[in-house]
Design an enzyme around this catalytic site. Structure first.
Site, PDB file in Angstrom:
ATOM      1  N   LYS A 164       0.821  -1.209   0.000  1.00  0.00           N
ATOM      2  CA  LYS A 164       0.000   0.000   0.000  1.00  0.00           C
ATOM      3  C   LYS A 164       0.861   1.269   0.000  1.00  0.00           C
ATOM      4  CE  LYS A 164      -4.286  -1.963   1.402  1.00  0.00           C
ATOM      5  NZ  LYS A 164      -3.871  -3.373   1.648  1.00  0.00           N
TER       6      LYS A 164
HETATM    7  C1  PLP Z   1      -4.462  -4.462   0.979  1.00  0.00           C
HETATM    8  C2  PLP Z   1      -3.696  -5.733   0.897  1.00  0.00           C
HETATM    9  C3  PLP Z   1      -4.038  -6.757  -0.016  1.00  0.00           C
HETATM   10  C4  PLP Z   1      -5.241  -6.680  -0.919  1.00  0.00           C
HETATM   11  O1  PLP Z   1      -5.095  -5.730  -1.935  1.00  0.00           O
HETATM   12  P1  PLP Z   1      -6.375  -5.163  -2.723  1.00  0.00           P
HETATM   13  O2  PLP Z   1      -5.857  -4.040  -3.523  1.00  0.00           O
HETATM   14  O3  PLP Z   1      -7.336  -4.718  -1.644  1.00  0.00           O
HETATM   15  O4  PLP Z   1      -6.921  -6.274  -3.534  1.00  0.00           O
HETATM   16  C5  PLP Z   1      -3.231  -7.891  -0.070  1.00  0.00           C
HETATM   17  N1  PLP Z   1      -2.172  -8.034   0.743  1.00  0.00           N
HETATM   18  C6  PLP Z   1      -1.814  -7.075   1.629  1.00  0.00           C
HETATM   19  C7  PLP Z   1      -0.637  -7.309   2.511  1.00  0.00           C
HETATM   20  C8  PLP Z   1      -2.553  -5.898   1.742  1.00  0.00           C
HETATM   21  O5  PLP Z   1      -2.186  -4.962   2.644  1.00  0.00           O
END
Ligand code: PLP
Length: 484
Positions: free
Chosen positions: A120
């Site tokens: 993120k």
């Molecule tokens: C947010 C997140 C996901 C999922 O990603 P999306 O964009 O919501 O599909 C997967 N793994 C981790 C570690 C995350 O923080």
């Protein structure tokens, strides 16, 4: 470049106009009127670019109303080896998203070397700099209010800390996060970051945020905003690393690859879908879910059956514990032929089905969309706790690489679903240090922790503890924002 709503009933807007907002007024999500196309000559030129310059090239096609020199300065400030230098000791941080090759045609794209050790940060760090830039231009301020059970909240805080014109009020459930997660958030001493620990669960915190956001007078007076995963700038920032990963795993732009993506809100894989629509030679996109398998069910069977929180399991890949993927509507828009009326009809069908106990789900096999689905070449699969442990163990034993629980879900499903002719790039969405408990269960040892984060649990913490009381929260915000 203008942005339109997936529900077809909102005026078209520019990148900057939608930057600070959320949903379109008609309840849809914003998407470009048309996906910008990348020519073969551009692909050839982009292959040689640094991450920041590649980000500039890609984002220039989306943020057409930001002057080029400003955008270039923003991406160069964002994508530095300093910011993305928290991975394994042998990672090449100058690449920002280094590719780690496990075996011929099997790779991991490291997206988790940012300050909060999860992918993120790739988009959120850019968002922080874009917000600061846009707010300064408008002489405006923004107070970001959110609730988190871990990942998103900390990524937002690390992106917004110290930014002019921005404050972050982040609610978290008291005592429900790991010691590491608490330390990551609560040890921030920046005066514009406010951590609020709520006596209760994540849902209580989430309800408080909703209550404040529904008080339109308060929201306007205190300039309350959010940074959720439907934000278009976040999705567009994620498009960049699909290009970067593709170039790193191939020798020429005649080759195709497969990407495997651990998915929750469909934000990450949506960016992959968009990269492909722009002309990046992606052969196959592979979507991995955990036990919360709404999306896997849809792509395998055509049945879309979103579930409520009561039917959402708590798993050992917690950032994927989602049963209503907020970005899925962007894919639906393309699936139904980019027609807002058909998107509205799609959700009306879903709502009707959910309201009827006999027809628990909307089945697109009864619609022409089922025939259109294969042309998007999206495979899917599911990985549960024992699969996760097994994959973590196998990758550790065979390749000497420790992966986190989410990445393990992606690797498991990727290996199962890949077409053997395609090199497979598995997206690493977090570092194992964030999920120590499951690593101990799988491997019987502690995960490695990036050097800079040793002992953060012993740093002083700054957090306001609060009862789940909306009036108290409003009073706290108002006291810390001052009179508007
Ligand atoms: C947010 C997140 C996901 C999922 O990603 P999306 O964009 O919501 O599909 C997967 N793994 C981790 C570690 C995350 O923080």
């Amino acid at each position: 470049m203008k942005y339109i709503s997936t529900r077809g009933n909102s005026p078209a807007k520019t990148f900057t106009e939608i930057l600070l907002g959320g949903l379109a007024p008609d309840g849809g999500l914003y998407l470009p009127e048309e996906y910008p196309q990348v020519t073969r000559a551009e692909l050839d030129a982009w292959r040689k670019l640094s991450y920041a310059d590649l980000a500039f090239a890609v984002l220039s096609k989306f943020a057409t109303d930001i002057p080029a020199e400003d955008l270039r300065a923003i991406v160069r400030k964002t994508y530095t080896a300093d910011v993305y230098g928290n991975g394994r000791a042998d990672s090449d941080f100058s690449q920002i998203t280094p590719l780690r090759t496990l075996a011929p045609n099997l790779h991991i794209l490291e997206l988790s070397n940012g300050p909060t050790l999860a992918f993120k940060d790739m988009a959120m760090q850019l968002l922080g700099n874009l917000f600061e830039y846009a707010l300064a231009k408008q002489h405006a301020e923004l107070n970001i209010l959110g609730a988190t059970s871990g990942d998103t909240g900390s990524a937002a805080e690390y992106a917004m800390r110290g930014k002019r014109g921005i404050r972050v009020f982040m609610l978290s459930p008291e005592g429900k996060m790991s010691g590491f997660q608490r330390a990551q958030m609560y040890s921030l001493q920046d005066p514009n970051i406010f951590n609020i620990a709520i006596h209760g669960f994540f849902d209580d915190a989430q309800d408080m945020v909703k209550a404040v956001s529904n008080d339109h007078a308060f929201k306007a007076q205190y300039k309350i905003g959010t940074v959720n995963s439907i934000n278009w700038a976040r999705v567009s920032a994620q498009v960049v690393y699909y290009f970067k990963g593709y170039f790193a795993a191939t020798q020429s732009n005649d080759e195709k690859v497969a990407f495997s993506v651990p998915s929750g809100n469909f934000g990450n894989i949506c960016a992959g879908h968009i990269a492909r629509m722009m002309g990046l030679p992606i052969g196959q996109l592979i979507l991995a879910t955990n036990e919360n398998d709404v999306l896997d069910e849809f792509f395998r069977t055509g049945v879309y059956r979103p579930r409520g929180t009561a039917h959402t399991y708590e798993t050992s890949s917690p950032s994927m514990d989602i049963s209503k993927a907020s970005n899925f509507e962007r894919f639906v828009f393309d699936l139904v032929g980019r027609d807002g009326a058909k998107v509205r009809e799609f959700w009306a069908n879903v709502d009707r089905a959910s309201g009827n106990a006999d027809v628990a789900a909307f089945d697109i096999k009864d619609t022409p969309y089922w025939d259109s689905l294969p042309k998007f070449d999206l495979a899917s699969g599911k990985s549960a706790h024992l699969d996760r442990l097994k994959t973590i163990r196998e990758v550790w034993e065979e390749y000497g690489v420790m992966v986190d629980t989410h990445t393990a879900d992606g690797i498991k499903v990727g290996l199962e679903q890949r077409r053997p002719s395609l090199p497979l790039i598995c997206l690493e969405t977090a570092l194992p240090a964030k999920f120590a408990e499951t690593i101990r269960e799988a491997l019987g040892c502690e995960p490695e922790r990036p050097v800079g984060l040793a002992g953060i649990e012993s740093l002083p913490q700054r957090v306001e503890v609060m009862a789940p009381d909306v009036e108290k929260l409003k009073a706290y915000i108002s006291a810390n924002v001052g009179d508007q």
